[in-house]
Write an enzyme that holds these catalytic residues in place. Structure first.
Site, PDB file in Angstrom:
ATOM      1  N   HIS A  84       0.823  -1.215   0.000  1.00 29.56           N
ATOM      2  CA  HIS A  84       0.000   0.000   0.000  1.00 29.56           C
ATOM      3  C   HIS A  84       0.856   1.264   0.000  1.00 29.56           C
ATOM      4  O   HIS A  84       0.382   2.335  -0.394  1.00 29.56           O
ATOM      5  CB  HIS A  84      -1.018  -0.009   1.146  1.00 29.56           C
ATOM      6  N   ASP A 220       1.175  -7.732   2.312  1.00 29.21           N
ATOM      7  CA  ASP A 220       1.300  -6.295   2.060  1.00 29.21           C
ATOM      8  C   ASP A 220       2.771  -5.897   1.919  1.00 29.21           C
ATOM      9  O   ASP A 220       3.386  -5.356   2.849  1.00 29.21           O
ATOM     10  CB  ASP A 220       0.640  -5.524   3.201  1.00 29.21           C
ATOM     11  N   SER A 648       3.980   2.464   8.359  1.00 30.90           N
ATOM     12  CA  SER A 648       3.723   1.465   7.329  1.00 30.90           C
ATOM     13  C   SER A 648       5.004   1.169   6.561  1.00 30.90           C
ATOM     14  O   SER A 648       5.668   2.080   6.073  1.00 30.90           O
ATOM     15  CB  SER A 648       2.651   1.959   6.357  1.00 30.90           C
TER      16      SER A 648
END
Length: 713
Positions: A84, A220, A648
């Protein structure tokens, strides 16, 4: 300043720090944390984590695209981050014919690695404390504006002194609400290329349904590479550039881990504010966040309708949609968690104790702090609601393009012929950039829905919007009809129409353009700040700074860490379970397996489809060296590290500093984590590095990437 304050993620009173709480400066690890970390399982020295003069862990951690974290995992500049985090760049490189976002992509060699238009990574070089120097330039008699100006003058000097004639980027930031200051030296590399990404059915497996949820089964991750000139220096893209040989890269562990094992994360957390008072919490829960949630959902519903019908539109708007959807769920989760925790009540009790302390004669400097702060929030509740409705409206590109281009074109038209000739290429490029990937029907309908919401829910709205709304809100499609007419009569309807106008520009036509008038109205309202509001802001900022100063004096023996603000931090804790969950097939609820992933499989479903090849590998149990010692293939796992947005892509490291996973999410039960740290519920969700390597090797067949890594088996 008011809009900045209102946009901050809110937070609760600073309580005694839990063992796993805190986002710590690396330069303070030895003094504040090292002994505690050793007891929990750290086997490195502070010098091996942060060193200015020698290679250390900090040299392998980069800020990715200014909004995420990534890590260097090979001596050839290979960069690992979240799917992402790379999402917008992967979408940019994709076309309907070569849809890397949907189908994945793996470069067979360096020549096949793909360069997005703009992507950079930032290496952290060093930091230092300049609090005394900067605070020596201010005094208590200054207004907040004068104080800010004096601080900025000194910051400019510090930046110039440490940039080495532009070699480095220097950033000076305030901490503890302006009570301390540190400078950070960075080196930026702008030639960063896509190496590989799994298909979206892996990288985004679970979609919005599983976002912020546990148990989780998402792969991810994505891979990029940093390029430099032949001497290893930053350089703009060139075919002559070579893969960077970094100062340090992480060793990747295949050894796995157990519950209660030490785990630490280094990364760039974006924003917390764990000092904000009860009034701020209530403002966000009751006014600001509900507006954000409602406006986000309004945009998402319209966007999805168009994206589902056209793959090209889906690719063009994929990143924008994902960003809105992520914060839509985040803000609703924050509302629910803050109410459930009764955080405002907890804060108010702490504030009463502070007020009692501040009422003592020796602390009279702080006596009026809480009354000023509480008064500010009561005066700005409705403004916070308005600003969130308007802020989401302004995320619609057609709401701001006329304003941005109108300024540039207006300036262009005022110049003489020679200056116009100089400005024209830059203006043409700006037009190309702003209209790239723009789909007018989608933009029109999102804008119509947002105008209707804003004009019916917000108070004290933009004047032109209020005037149009008198008629447009009388019918269901009133705003669509208005915008259809405005678009037809506007030079900003399309790139082609605007380019036609620029062939024979007319200043009067520009000034009367209906979309430009509306766009100017919106931005003028968004930036409006009355003299009364400026005074409120001044008083609030002073009181807030003194509140933090006073609370630290009130509890001088506590260990404090500064709020997150996109500077490199370390958080440490352990691998740990949540309470048993029947939805998880794993033996313990701190990890998930490929078995659980396959159990969620729904053929053709946008969120839970998966490649048939992955199912075949599962059925054959062809996990290779990536299986756990107990035979299963791990997918995701939990730690109790203290992270937030910006983390992230951060590496999760074991006690030896070896890579065991990539952080990518948190659990919805602790959604108030940026507000109040819950030692029992706070969890970081990460991709197990063994799942990442399995997908690269066994599914993608990109074993050449595995060969690059330094593996600990």
């Amino acid at each position: 300043m008011r809009k900045l304050i209102l946009s901050l993620i809110i937070a609760a009173f600073v309580l005694p720090v839990q063992a796993n709480e805190g986002m710590w400066f690396l330069m303070h690890i030895e003094r504040l944390n090292y002994r505690d970390m050793q007891k929990m399982g750290l086997q490195l020295t502070p010098e091996e984590i942060y060193s200015v003069n020698h290679s250390s862990l900090k040299d392998a951690i980069v800020q990715f695209d200014r909004g995420c974290t990534a890590e260097i995992i090979s001596d050839s500049g290979l960069v690992l981050t979240n799917h992402h985090c790379g999402y917008s760049k992967i979408a940019e490189l994709s076309t309907a014919e070569n849809d890397y976002l949907t189908n994945g992509y793996w470069a067979a060699n360096h020549a096949e690695e793909l360069k997005p238009k703009s992507l950079s990574v930032r290496f952290f070089v060093r930091m230092d404390d300049v609090s005394k120097r900067i605070l020596g330039q201010v005094n208590d008699k200054m207004s907040e504006l004068d104080r800010e100006a004096a601080i900025n003058r000194e910051i400019a000097k510090i930046q110039e002194e440490n940039s080495e004639d532009g070699k480095y980027t220097v950033s000076v930031k305030s901490f503890y609400e302006g009570n301390e200051f540190y400078y950070f030296v960075y080196q930026d590399y702008n030639d960063v290329r896509l190496v590989g990404t799994p298909p979206a059915s892996i990288g985004k497996f679970g979609g919005d349904t599983d976002n912020w949820e546990w148990p989780r089964h998402t792969g991810d991750f994505s891979l990029f590479r940093v390029y430099a000139d032949k001497d290893g220096n930053p350089a703009e893209y060139s075919e002559d550039n070579v893969p960077l040989n970094p100062k340090h890269h992480l060793t990747t562990s295949l050894k796995g881990f157990e519950e209660d094992d030490f785990a630490m994360i280094l990364g760039y957390p974006g924003r917390t504010n764990r000092w904000m008072p009860a009034g701020g919490i209530e403002q966000n829960v009751e006014y600001a966040y509900p507006a954000w949630v409602e406006a986000s959902k309004t945009s998402m519903d319209v966007m999805k309708g168009y994206m589902d019908k056209d793959q090209s539109v889906k690719l063009d708007y994929a990143s924008s949609y994902a960003g809105i959807a992520n914060y839509w769920k985040n803000r609703q989760g924050m509302i629910d968690a803050l109410k459930q925790h009764e955080t405002a009540d907890t804060k108010r009790k702490a504030e009463k104790k502070f007020q009692k302390w501040a009422s003592k004669k020796s602390n009279k400097k702080y006596a009026d702090v809480m009354p000023v702060i509480n008064d500010y929030y009561s005066k700005t509740n409705e403004a916070s609601q308005h600003d969130n409705y308007l802020g989401l409206l302004l995320r619609t590109r057609m709401a701001t393009i006329p304003y941005r281009l109108g300024k540039s074109i207006g300036y262009y038209l005022e110049q003489n012929d020679a200056k116009k000739e100089e400005l024209k290429p830059k203006l043409d490029a700006e037009i190309e950039n702003l209209y790239e990937g723009l789909y007018v029907p989608l933009e029109r309908d999102v804008l119509a829905a947002q105008f209707k919401l804003y004009s019916t829910k917000a108070k004290n709205i933009a004047p032109m919007v209020a005037e149009i709304a008198d008629e447009a809100n009388k019918t269901e499609d009133g705003w669509k009809e208005y915008l259809n007419d405005a678009l037809q009569n506007s030079i900003f309807e399309s790139k082609e129409k605007l380019q036609g106008f620029m062939a024979n520009p007319d200043a009067e036509v520009l000034q009367k353009d209906p979309l430009l008038l509306l766009s100017n109205d919106l931005l003028t309202r968004y930036r409006y700040n009355s003299e009364e509001q400026k005074q409120w802001d001044n008083d609030f900022e002073r009181a807030y700074r003194l509140m933090v100063q006073g609370m630290r004096l009130q509890n001088p023996d506590e260990k404090y860490y500064p709020d997150a603000n996109s500077t490199l931090r370390l958080t440490y804790g352990k691998v740990i379970s949540l309470p048993e969950d029947t939805r998880n097939d794993a033996n313990k609820n701190y990890y998930t397996t490929l078995k659980g992933t396959v159990a969620k499989y729904q053929p053709g479903d946008a969120e839970f489809d998966m490649p048939k090849e992955l199912i075949e590998l599962y059925e054959k149990k062809d996990f290779g060296q990536y299986a756990d010692k107990d035979g299963y293939l791990p997918v995701n796992f939990l730690t109790d590290n203290d992270i937030t947005g910006g983390n992230s892509g951060s590496p999760v490291l074991n006690g030896k500093g070896e890579l065991i996973g990539i952080a990518f999410d948190g659990n919805i039960e602790a959604m108030a984590g940026d507000v109040i740290f819950d030692d029992q519920l706070q969890r970081t969700i990460s991709v197990d590095i063994r799942y990442v390597l399995f997908l690269i090797d066994k599914l993608a067949g990109a074993s050449h990437i595995i060969d690059e890594l330094t593996l600990a088996k």
